[in-house]
Design a protein around this motif. Sequence first.
Motif: not given
Length: 266
Positions: A193-197, A210-223, A244-250
């Motif tokens: 909730d209310s995450m920024y990064d 929470g507010i502004d938390c959205v599913p994120g795209e998986w990359t090789d760096a995550d693996t 999950f990452v920040c949607g950056k709406v806030l």
Amino acid sequence: MEQVTGAGERRTTYDARGLSEPVAEVPHVSEIDGAAAVFDAAKLTTRQINLELRNLIYEQGITDVTVKNPGAKHSIGVGILQRCTITFEGSLGYFGVGLIDGPEVRITGRVGWSVCENMMSGVVRIEKNAGSLTGAALRGGDIVVKGAVGARTGIDQKGGTIIVGGDAGSSTAFMMQRGRQIILGDVGPGLGDSMYDGEIYVGGTVKSLGIDCVPGEWTDADTELIERKFRIYGLGSPPEFQKFVCGKVLYNYDNLEPSEKKLVIH
């Protein structure tokens, strides 16, 4: 400190800072063998334990300390700003090993609220469960909790990595600013909730975002990150994670009231 009046009544007096043991001295109860030391904390107060630790690390040059029977006392092992290894054989209470910069700590039992608050660097491994506010305002280093954690884990997290082997409570990663959380179990409502990064990886189910938390795209760096952390801490094969990452709406504020903003974002 305790005083006895003429009538035999016992009273505790305090200095201006509110300490009940203002003249505590280093107990010097450790068994020292080269660069290693062991002491039993069962009969020591919180301040005596911390004085013994600091004396060993800063004055005696000890790099490996084992503390037996910490007895779930609060505020143990705080403010150690030097590379060393500390093992607590037992459980810690609230605010354990906060404000540390460099130590590698192992806790064989449980910990209470706010363990590793404002930790700057190092590694803390907790063999059992941790309370709420684990890693609050974490700035760097790794926290590894083998069991479950309470609510608001990593609140206001500014860096570092929190790894949880079990479930996490509500409002995990609330107002997260940077860093990573890797949670193998389920997570309660209000994740991120209310995450920024930062990035959050969840192996189980999420009650709600929470507010502004959205599913994120998986990359090789995550693996690479997940595999490296699991290898370093001997966690076996990683499960399939959701990211999950920040949607950056806030990131863009306006004049809406908080209740109105929630309606717009949702």
